[in-house]
Every structure is written in structure tokens, then in C-alpha cells.
Design an enzyme around this catalytic site. Structure first.
Site, PDB file in Angstrom:
ATOM      1  CB  CYS A   1       0.862   0.851   1.826  1.00 22.81           C
ATOM      2  SG  CYS A   1      -0.613  -0.009   2.379  1.00 22.81           S
TER       3      CYS A   1
ATOM      4  CB  CYS B   1      -1.261   0.569  -1.246  1.00 24.62           C
ATOM      5  SG  CYS B   1      -2.021   1.376   0.173  1.00 24.62           S
TER       6      CYS B   1
END
Length: 432
Positions: free
Chosen positions: A357, A360
Site C-alpha cells: 500500500c 502505508c
């Protein structure tokens, strides 16, 4: 604090949970948040397109909440302070038209005073690779972009399951000084990344501290995801807020077989470590030649005063962690252990390029670099104490702008986690 099963003194520290809560929530958190909203600290340079160096990763998160909005590379919008290599390591702020949605920057003053020129010379690129605890090639990479952290907040994106588990499993199993005879892989089938390993008895204080730092970082990230959870997503709005159930799944003592309170205590330990680094760096940033350079001299001077005030508050904390207990034994053994410590943490910073991600990955890279900068500061006490009195002399200890921005933002995440625990305590007390 009793609601979460976390209270009283902390292992390896002369401090308690309640003192940290009061100090952070009442004194430090408000000042820190104001500082991080400034143009200087809100922009972070990062390369989100580096391949994973450890395994083939074809599972990039396709969800829209994983996306990162970078600043567009329009050269005439970037402040003068970062346009040339000479300015690159000077503390500077970056902005452009897309990233000015939240706050419009004023015109950049491209003329440099002699004081600024001296500061630029002082903060020119230095070779301290042997002291770095993180991989820092993002600073020089042509693929790196500036990201407005205020426009890309850390929150729940939907990135979980086996891919997220693989990241944390690699960190814990391969990089936390666990004895080879102990094999406790995290559960890949768990939606909440499984259980964290126990704090193993019998480890030396250094290895125990390393594990607690990683566990504390993991706990902090999980608190952020629980506090900024996507509660409602429909065609006209998204609603983000506290998800008490998500928080309980990660930290409730009964639901985690007693692990949750240990994770939170490691968060407090991480807070003390990072707070100590802020106190230690004060004399470096108090030097007259140090500037937070964006090209707007009045604002830059005011921001430096705010930063110094924050660091003075950090220094005033009455029960700081004593980092001299680390690597204080036999000199040869201590040097070997410190090097293992440094290389292991550098390996963890490389694992961040395996996070599927993008949002992230952004916050993972920033927080690991921030913690790496903390370790660099704490293990450079002699260099900091030996800072030359004259501003014309080359300092014995330096930080790049990238390190300073990651340091303050990483601590901002930990400080926010401590503050969010207060919110979850209130919500849990109402549930019960």
C-alpha cells in the site's frame, strides 16, 4: 489507564505511564501539532517506486485509499533552498501549486544573506554513513517526489491480510534478535496481523530495547489505523473516526491473550526513547547558523523559535530514559552489538519498500527513518557534546533536512498515539 490494563512503572525505565500521559497530552502534543502543520515540516521527500529487495511483490494495493498524492515537479514552484545540490542538505520547505490546497505559500525570496550562505556551507553534504541507522537513498533518487503529509494522512486503507502479515513477520522473525530456537510466526490468516511475539526473558538490555522499539512502532501504527478508521463510505462522503472494536481486537487483554497491554507498554517505551533524542538534539539546533530555510525569513525565524521551545519542553521531562545503559559493557562486545543493532535496523528500513500500500509505505518509510535518526542521535552523544563554539567551524554532528523532518513527524505519530489512547479510554469506559 486501568481500562487498558496499562498503568504504573515501565520496564527498563525510571518512569510511569501516568507521568507520560500528563506530560504529552497537556504540554507537548499541542505545540508539536502546530509545528508539524508548518510548510517546513509538512513536506517529505520519498521514493515510493523502489522494488522490494527481499521478495517478488505483485500485490500492490489497488484500493483508492492506498493512493498517495505527490507534489507535481514544477521547478519554479519549489523554494530556492532546494533547487541546487548546494542547498539540498540545508533545511528547506518544498511546495507547489497542487500542494498549496491547504495553505497558500508566499513568494520565495531568492536572495541569500551571508548568514544563510554560511549555514548552507555548514550543512553541506557530509559523510556519516557509518553512523546512519537507515537507508537514505530516497534523498538523492531522481524518482523521489515531495509529498504533503497533511494531504496524505496516516489512516486505515484496507491494506491487511497475508501481504501485511508478511511485512511484520519478516521484521519480527528475522530482525528482532530472537533466538533461532524460538519460532513463533505470526498467523497469516488473522485479519489483525496475528499476535506479536512475547518479550523474551534473558535477553540483554540492548536486544530487549530493540524488540520493544519495533513493537512500540507496530502498536502506534495500529492505534492510528483504529483512530482514523473508514466508518462510512458512500457516494457523497467518507466518514473517518474511532473504531473501538478494531482497537480492542489489537489491544484488549482478553482478546489478545494478555499481549495487548504489553504492546501498549512498548509504545510508551518508544515514546521515551524518541523524547530523549529530542532533548539531546537541542544544542545542535540552537546554534546561530542553524536555520529552517524556506526562503521566507520572518516565518523561518519564528518557526525556529517554535522548534527550540518544543525541544526545551522535551528536555524538561523529569524522568528521561538513560541511554547510557545501552552498549555500556565490554568495549569490543559493545561495539559489535551496536553494529549489529545498526545493520538490523537498516534492514528493517529496506523492508518498508516491500509494503504494497503506497500510503502505508509512505508512513512506514517516514517513521522508520525517524526512529533511525533517533538512534543516530542517541549514539552520537560525544559528537554532540564536542560541537565547536565558533559558527565558522564544521560541526562534529549534522542532520540532513530529511532526517529532521522524519524525526519530528515520526515523534508526532507517537505523540498522537499517546493522545489517542486517552480517547479510547473514554470510549471504552462508556462501552463498559
Amino acid at each position: 489507564a486501568w481500562v487498558l490494563g496499562v498503568t504504573g512503572s515501565l520496564d527498563d525505565c525510571a518512569c510511569d505511564v501516568e507521568t507520560i500521559d500528563t506530560f504529552n497530552n497537556e504540554q507537548l502534543f499541542p505545540k508539536l501539532q502546530k509545528l508539524l502543520e508548518s510548510d517546513y515540516f509538512r513536506f517529505y521527500k520519498v521514493n515510493l517506486n523502489k522494488p522490494c529487495p527481499f521478495w517478488k511483490d505483485n500485490s500492490l494495493c489497488g484500493q483508492k485509499n492506498c493512493a498517495v498524492i505527490p507534489c507535481t515537479p514544477v521547478s519554479n514552484e519549489v523554494p530556492e533552498g532546494i533547487k541546487t545540490n548546494d542547498h539540498h542538505n540545508m533545511y528547506s520547505a518544498e511546495a507547489n501549486q497542487e500542494c498549496e490546497k491547504a495553505e497558500k505559500l508566499g513568494a520565495v525570496n531568492s536572495s541569500l544573506s551571508e548568514e544563510t550562505r554560511q549555514s548552507l556551507r555548514e550543512w553541506s553534504k557530509h559523510d556519516d554513513e557509518a553512523e546512519r541507522f537507515c537507508v537514505i537513498d530516497d534523498e538523492e533518487s531522481p524518482d523521489s517526489q515531495y509529498v504533503d503529509l497533511l494531504l496524505n494522512p496516516e489512516r486505515f486503507t484496507g491494506y491487511k491480510g497475508p501481504e501485511a502479515w508478511q511485512i511484520w513477520n519478516s521484521i519480527y522473525e528475522e530482525n528482532c534478535f530472537k533466538p533461532y530456537t524460538v519460532k513463533r510466526p505470526l498467523n497469516p490468516m488473522s485479519a489483525y496481523s496475528g499476535n506479536l511475539p512475547d518479550l523474551l526473558p534473558g535477553q540483554c538490555v540492548e536486544k530487549r530495547a530493540f524488540f520493544r522499539l519495533v513493537s512500540g512502532l507496530h502498536s502506534s501504527i495500529n492505534i492510528h489505523l483504529s483512530a482514523r478508521f473508514l466508518l462510512d463510505d458512500n457516494w457523497y462522503e467518507k466518514k473517518w473516526g474511532h473504531n473501538v472494536s478494531e482497537f480492542q481486537q489489537r489491544f484488549d487483554a482478553q482478546l489478545t491473550n494478555g499481549e495487548g497491554p504489553k504492546r501498549l507498554r512498548n509504545l510508551y517505551f518508544l515514546y521515551l526513547i524518541e523524547l530523549r533524542a529530542l532533548a539531546k538534539i537541542l544544542p545542535v539546533l540552537q546554534r546561530p547558523s542553524f536555520q529552517l530555510y524556506t526562503g521566507q525569513s520572518v516565518q523561518d525565524q519564528q518557526l525556529k523559535l517554535q522548534l527550540i521551545e518544543l525541544l526545551q519542553v522535551a528536555k524538561s521531562f523529569p524522568l528521561h530514559f538513560d541511554e547510557t545503559t545501552l552498549f555500556a559493557g565490554n568495549k569490543e562486545e559493545a561495539a559489535t552489538l551496536k553494529e549489529d543493532f545498526r545493520l538490523t535496523f537498516r534492514n528493517i528500513s529496506r523492508i518498508m519498500d516491500c509494503v504494497g500500500c503506497f500510503k502505508c509505505r509512505l508512513w512506514g518509510k517516514l517513521q522508520t527513518q525517524g526512529l533511525g535518526t533517533v538512534l543516530k542521535i542517541l549514539f552520537s552523544e560525544r559528537q554532540i557534546e564536542a560541537l565547536p563554539k565558533s559558527s565558522n567551524s564544521r560541526p562534529t554532528f549534522q542532520l540532513s533536512r530529511q532526517e529532521l523532518v522524519s524525526l519530528l513527524n515520526a515523534f508526532g505519530r507517537i505523540s498522537t498515539s499517546i493522545r489517542e489512547l486517552e480517547n479510547f479510554r473514554s470510549l471504552l469506559s462508556m462501552v463498559r
